[in-house]
Design a protein around this motif. Structure first.
Motif, PDB file in Angstrom:
ATOM      1  N   MET A  42       0.946  -1.334  -0.087  1.00  0.00           N
ATOM      2  CA  MET A  42       0.166  -0.093  -0.107  1.00  0.00           C
ATOM      3  C   MET A  42       1.016   1.492  -0.615  1.00  0.00           C
ATOM      4  O   MET A  42       1.779   1.700   0.241  1.00  0.00           O
ATOM      5  N   SER A  43       0.200   2.274  -0.321  1.00  0.00           N
ATOM      6  CA  SER A  43       1.435   3.845  -0.815  1.00  0.00           C
ATOM      7  C   SER A  43       1.825   4.449   0.685  1.00  0.00           C
ATOM      8  O   SER A  43       0.342   3.852   0.955  1.00  0.00           O
ATOM      9  N   LEU A  44       2.411   5.155   1.205  1.00  0.00           N
ATOM     10  CA  LEU A  44       2.403   5.650   1.824  1.00  0.00           C
ATOM     11  C   LEU A  44       1.069   6.468   1.947  1.00  0.00           C
ATOM     12  O   LEU A  44       0.724   7.062   3.207  1.00  0.00           O
ATOM     13  N   ILE A  45       0.798   7.191   0.942  1.00  0.00           N
ATOM     14  CA  ILE A  45       0.658   8.295   0.402  1.00  0.00           C
ATOM     15  C   ILE A  45      -1.359   7.730   1.054  1.00  0.00           C
ATOM     16  O   ILE A  45      -2.495   8.266   1.770  1.00  0.00           O
ATOM     17  N   HIS A  46      -1.825   6.928   0.738  1.00  0.00           N
ATOM     18  CA  HIS A  46      -2.776   5.838   0.716  1.00  0.00           C
ATOM     19  C   HIS A  46      -3.138   5.707   2.207  1.00  0.00           C
ATOM     20  O   HIS A  46      -4.243   6.001   2.629  1.00  0.00           O
ATOM     21  N   ARG A  47      -1.975   5.081   2.602  1.00  0.00           N
ATOM     22  CA  ARG A  47      -1.975   4.829   4.249  1.00  0.00           C
ATOM     23  C   ARG A  47      -2.633   5.969   5.000  1.00  0.00           C
ATOM     24  O   ARG A  47      -3.465   6.021   6.031  1.00  0.00           O
ATOM     25  N   LEU A  48      -1.659   7.096   5.075  1.00  0.00           N
ATOM     26  CA  LEU A  48      -1.894   8.378   5.208  1.00  0.00           C
ATOM     27  C   LEU A  48      -3.620   8.886   5.175  1.00  0.00           C
ATOM     28  O   LEU A  48      -4.016   9.195   5.997  1.00  0.00           O
ATOM     29  N   ALA A  49      -3.956   8.549   4.199  1.00  0.00           N
ATOM     30  CA  ALA A  49      -5.355   8.877   3.769  1.00  0.00           C
ATOM     31  C   ALA A  49      -6.511   8.531   4.784  1.00  0.00           C
ATOM     32  O   ALA A  49      -7.208   8.491   5.448  1.00  0.00           O
ATOM     33  N   LYS A  50      -5.649   7.093   5.398  1.00  0.00           N
ATOM     34  CA  LYS A  50      -6.735   6.513   5.834  1.00  0.00           C
ATOM     35  C   LYS A  50      -6.904   6.634   7.430  1.00  0.00           C
ATOM     36  O   LYS A  50      -7.462   6.259   8.194  1.00  0.00           O
ATOM     37  N   LEU A  51      -5.039   7.478   7.618  1.00  0.00           N
ATOM     38  CA  LEU A  51      -5.280   7.572   9.053  1.00  0.00           C
ATOM     39  C   LEU A  51      -6.559   8.908   9.893  1.00  0.00           C
ATOM     40  O   LEU A  51      -7.036   8.710  10.935  1.00  0.00           O
ATOM     41  N   ARG A  52      -7.110   8.633   8.607  1.00  0.00           N
ATOM     42  CA  ARG A  52      -7.672   9.854   8.902  1.00  0.00           C
ATOM     43  C   ARG A  52      -8.877   9.388   9.100  1.00  0.00           C
ATOM     44  O   ARG A  52      -9.928   9.951   9.998  1.00  0.00           O
ATOM     45  N   GLU A  53      -9.301   8.843   8.556  1.00  0.00           N
ATOM     46  CA  GLU A  53     -10.419   7.728   8.966  1.00  0.00           C
ATOM     47  C   GLU A  53     -10.624   6.624  10.203  1.00  0.00           C
ATOM     48  O   GLU A  53     -11.825   6.557  11.023  1.00  0.00           O
ATOM     49  N   SER A  54      -8.986   6.607  10.114  1.00  0.00           N
ATOM     50  CA  SER A  54      -9.233   5.631  11.511  1.00  0.00           C
ATOM     51  C   SER A  54      -8.888   6.277  12.545  1.00  0.00           C
ATOM     52  O   SER A  54      -8.627   5.551  13.922  1.00  0.00           O
ATOM     53  N   GLU A  55      -8.758   7.236  13.018  1.00  0.00           N
ATOM     54  CA  GLU A  55      -8.702   7.943  13.622  1.00  0.00           C
ATOM     55  C   GLU A  55      -7.180   7.623  14.342  1.00  0.00           C
ATOM     56  O   GLU A  55      -6.893   8.103  16.350  1.00  0.00           O
ATOM     57  N   GLU A  56      -6.556   7.054  13.982  1.00  0.00           N
ATOM     58  CA  GLU A  56      -5.237   6.845  14.256  1.00  0.00           C
ATOM     59  C   GLU A  56      -4.539   7.755  14.775  1.00  0.00           C
ATOM     60  O   GLU A  56      -4.292   8.935  13.991  1.00  0.00           O
ATOM     61  N   ARG A  57      -2.975   7.905  15.230  1.00  0.00           N
ATOM     62  CA  ARG A  57      -1.916   9.147  15.851  1.00  0.00           C
ATOM     63  C   ARG A  57      -0.629   8.617  14.968  1.00  0.00           C
ATOM     64  O   ARG A  57      -0.794   7.313  15.100  1.00  0.00           O
ATOM     65  N   GLY A  58      -0.568   8.781  14.708  1.00  0.00           N
ATOM     66  CA  GLY A  58       0.849   9.319  13.909  1.00  0.00           C
ATOM     67  C   GLY A  58       1.791  10.344  13.631  1.00  0.00           C
ATOM     68  O   GLY A  58       1.406  11.733  13.275  1.00  0.00           O
ATOM     69  N   ILE A  59       3.017  10.242  12.642  1.00  0.00           N
ATOM     70  CA  ILE A  59       4.239  11.213  13.002  1.00  0.00           C
ATOM     71  C   ILE A  59       5.037  10.471  11.623  1.00  0.00           C
ATOM     72  O   ILE A  59       4.849   9.860  11.659  1.00  0.00           O
ATOM     73  N   LEU A  60       4.860  11.092  10.702  1.00  0.00           N
ATOM     74  CA  LEU A  60       5.618  10.916   8.995  1.00  0.00           C
ATOM     75  C   LEU A  60       6.516  11.963   9.520  1.00  0.00           C
ATOM     76  O   LEU A  60       6.292  13.582   9.218  1.00  0.00           O
ATOM     77  N   PHE A  61       7.651  11.969   9.530  1.00  0.00           N
ATOM     78  CA  PHE A  61       8.885  12.328   8.912  1.00  0.00           C
ATOM     79  C   PHE A  61       9.731  12.421   7.784  1.00  0.00           C
ATOM     80  O   PHE A  61       9.844  11.613   7.076  1.00  0.00           O
ATOM     81  N   THR A  62      10.241  13.351   7.376  1.00  0.00           N
ATOM     82  CA  THR A  62      10.639  13.349   6.172  1.00  0.00           C
ATOM     83  C   THR A  62      11.594  14.171   6.408  1.00  0.00           C
ATOM     84  O   THR A  62      11.674  15.371   6.773  1.00  0.00           O
ATOM     85  N   GLY A  63      12.553  13.639   5.401  1.00  0.00           N
ATOM     86  CA  GLY A  63      14.210  14.271   5.517  1.00  0.00           C
ATOM     87  C   GLY A  63      13.686  15.532   4.824  1.00  0.00           C
ATOM     88  O   GLY A  63      13.689  15.333   3.615  1.00  0.00           O
ATOM     89  N   VAL A  64      13.927  17.033   4.779  1.00  0.00           N
ATOM     90  CA  VAL A  64      14.297  17.787   4.283  1.00  0.00           C
ATOM     91  C   VAL A  64      15.003  18.351   4.115  1.00  0.00           C
ATOM     92  O   VAL A  64      15.689  19.488   2.848  1.00  0.00           O
ATOM     93  N   GLU A  65      16.396  18.037   4.926  1.00  0.00           N
ATOM     94  CA  GLU A  65      17.895  18.926   4.612  1.00  0.00           C
ATOM     95  C   GLU A  65      19.063  18.212   4.968  1.00  0.00           C
ATOM     96  O   GLU A  65      18.413  17.421   5.932  1.00  0.00           O
ATOM     97  N   GLY A  66      20.234  18.281   4.710  1.00  0.00           N
ATOM     98  CA  GLY A  66      21.223  17.505   5.089  1.00  0.00           C
ATOM     99  C   GLY A  66      21.280  15.737   4.340  1.00  0.00           C
ATOM    100  O   GLY A  66      21.055  15.875   3.071  1.00  0.00           O
ATOM    101  N   SER A  67      21.105  14.947   4.908  1.00  0.00           N
ATOM    102  CA  SER A  67      21.891  13.722   4.364  1.00  0.00           C
ATOM    103  C   SER A  67      20.485  13.156   3.809  1.00  0.00           C
ATOM    104  O   SER A  67      21.195  11.736   3.301  1.00  0.00           O
ATOM    105  N   ALA A  68      19.560  12.949   4.599  1.00  0.00           N
ATOM    106  CA  ALA A  68      18.513  12.032   3.982  1.00  0.00           C
ATOM    107  C   ALA A  68      17.508  13.015   3.906  1.00  0.00           C
ATOM    108  O   ALA A  68      16.396  12.567   4.086  1.00  0.00           O
ATOM    109  N   VAL A  69      17.430  13.917   2.997  1.00  0.00           N
ATOM    110  CA  VAL A  69      16.794  14.596   1.940  1.00  0.00           C
ATOM    111  C   VAL A  69      15.642  13.197   1.701  1.00  0.00           C
ATOM    112  O   VAL A  69      16.315  12.678   0.634  1.00  0.00           O
TER     113      VAL A  69
END
Lengths: 249, 103
Positions: A1-28
């Motif tokens: 399942m794609s990440l986006i689809h999983r994230l969209a499903k979070l809204r319905e399931s009311e689960e809590r979570g955090i999406l970490f994205t590297g935006v600068e430096g070694s892990a962009v």
């Protein structure tokens, strides 16, 4: 399942979570989604993911700068906070109306079945007729729940506050005059509540805005809940030294 | 990104490439909080916002490159004298916007 689809499903399931994205430096571009259930999608960004517990309680997005200078954006996912009011009094209805404006889920409980009715509290998302301990067991307040105790009656207020202190609720407020607060404090200490735990109780609850009517009182308490959530003092913005928007540090 | 997930999800389902631009840092005042985001599809669809309309057109231009190459990109916007009348934030703040292609 794609990440986006999983994230969209979070809204319905009311689960809590955090999406970490590297935006600068070694892990962009690196992406890791961590859910409160422990489910993890993606890998890497370990030093950011290690901060999950603190970030999920904070309830807001944050840009993390790691020791090596890498920047990781932490986006918070989850349902809106819950407002749990014990005491189905008029102020409870006004608080529910205000909380709904904020998009929050509202729950009102009272042991007195004549009080906790949809006619009296039409704006409550849930109404529970139970004594405090049972109501708290049912609601299971967590770190995204604010609890306000409004009965003005010791036989309800005290067990409600004792029960509230055993939860991770981010806010615990109680109405009552200063004299009543002092008396209640003594009684809670006698009941074996730790003195440091009592510091968590905001009583009398509410910001000092000269609230008079039920609606004004509700607004004053809701504003205080927001201030506590945003770790702010709740004064005039024109006098504030901190930045205006809460997520900025 | 949470506010625009269903749009992104459906554009992806239609087989489009999509770039998401997200405000990841703000300095001084800023029109939108961190986390505010704008999605841009290959066919030119847009959804969401990263400012009050001040920088969206420039983000859109930059998104074309990210759509093509798939390489993420960080853009910074602030107010500077020579930029004040082109791309900038009238509120005097600065924002960093991270662009990435949704894979």
């Amino acid at each position: 399942m794609s990440l986006i689809h999983r994230l969209a499903k979070l809204r319905e399931s009311e689960e809590r979570g955090i999406l970490f994205t590297g935006v600068e430096g070694s892990a962009v571009g690196a992406k890791v989604l961590v859910l409160e259930s422990g489910e993890t999608i993606g890998e890497g960004l370990d030093d950011a993911v290690a901060q999950f517990d603190e970030l999920i309680r904070r309830g807001r997005n944050k840009l993390l700068t790691l020791d090596d200078g890498t920047k990781v954006f932490a986006e918070w996912y989850g349902p809106p906070p819950r407002l749990f009011v014990y005491g189905a009094v008029d102020t409870a209805e006004a608080m529910c109306r205000g909380a709904r404006l904020l998009g929050w889920h509202t729950i009102v409980a009272d042991a007195r079945g004549k009080f906790a009715t949809t006619e009296r509290i039409p704006s409550a998302g849930e109404l529970i007729v139970e004594w405090p301990a049972e109501a708290i067991a049912q609601v299971q307040p967590d770190h995204q729940t604010a609890i306000v105790v409004l009965t003005h009656d010791d036989k309800f207020d005290e067990p409600a506050l004792i029960g509230a202190l055993e939860t991770e609720a981010f806010y615990i407020g109680a109405l009552g005059s200063r004299r009543n607060q002092e008396r209640r404090r003594e009684r809670l200490l006698e009941a074996g509540v730790d003195e440091s735990a009592l510091e968590r109780i905001m009583g009398p609850c509410g910001l000092d805005i000269g609230a008079d009517t039920q609606e004004e009182t509700a607004l004053s308490i809701l504003a205080e809940i927001l201030a506590v959530r945003g770790q702010r003092e709740g004064g005039f913005l024109k006098d504030a030294r901190k930045r205006i928007h809460v997520e900025v540090e | 990104m949470k506010e625009i997930l269903s749009e992104i999800d459906s554009w992806k389902a239609d087989g489009e490439k999509v770039v998401v631009a997200t405000v990841v840092a703000t300095r001084r005042s800023a029109p939108r909080p961190i986390g505010a985001s704008l999605a841009i599809s290959e066919s030119g669809k847009m959804c969401g916002s990263v400012s009050g309309g001040c920088v969206e057109s420039d983000v859109f231009e930059n998104a074309q490159e990210v759509l093509e190459t798939g390489a993420p990109k960080m853009l910074s916007y602030g107010i500077e004298d020579d930029l004040a009348w082109s791309v900038g934030l009238p509120c005097g703040g600065e924002i960093d916007v991270f662009l990435e292609r949704v894979e």
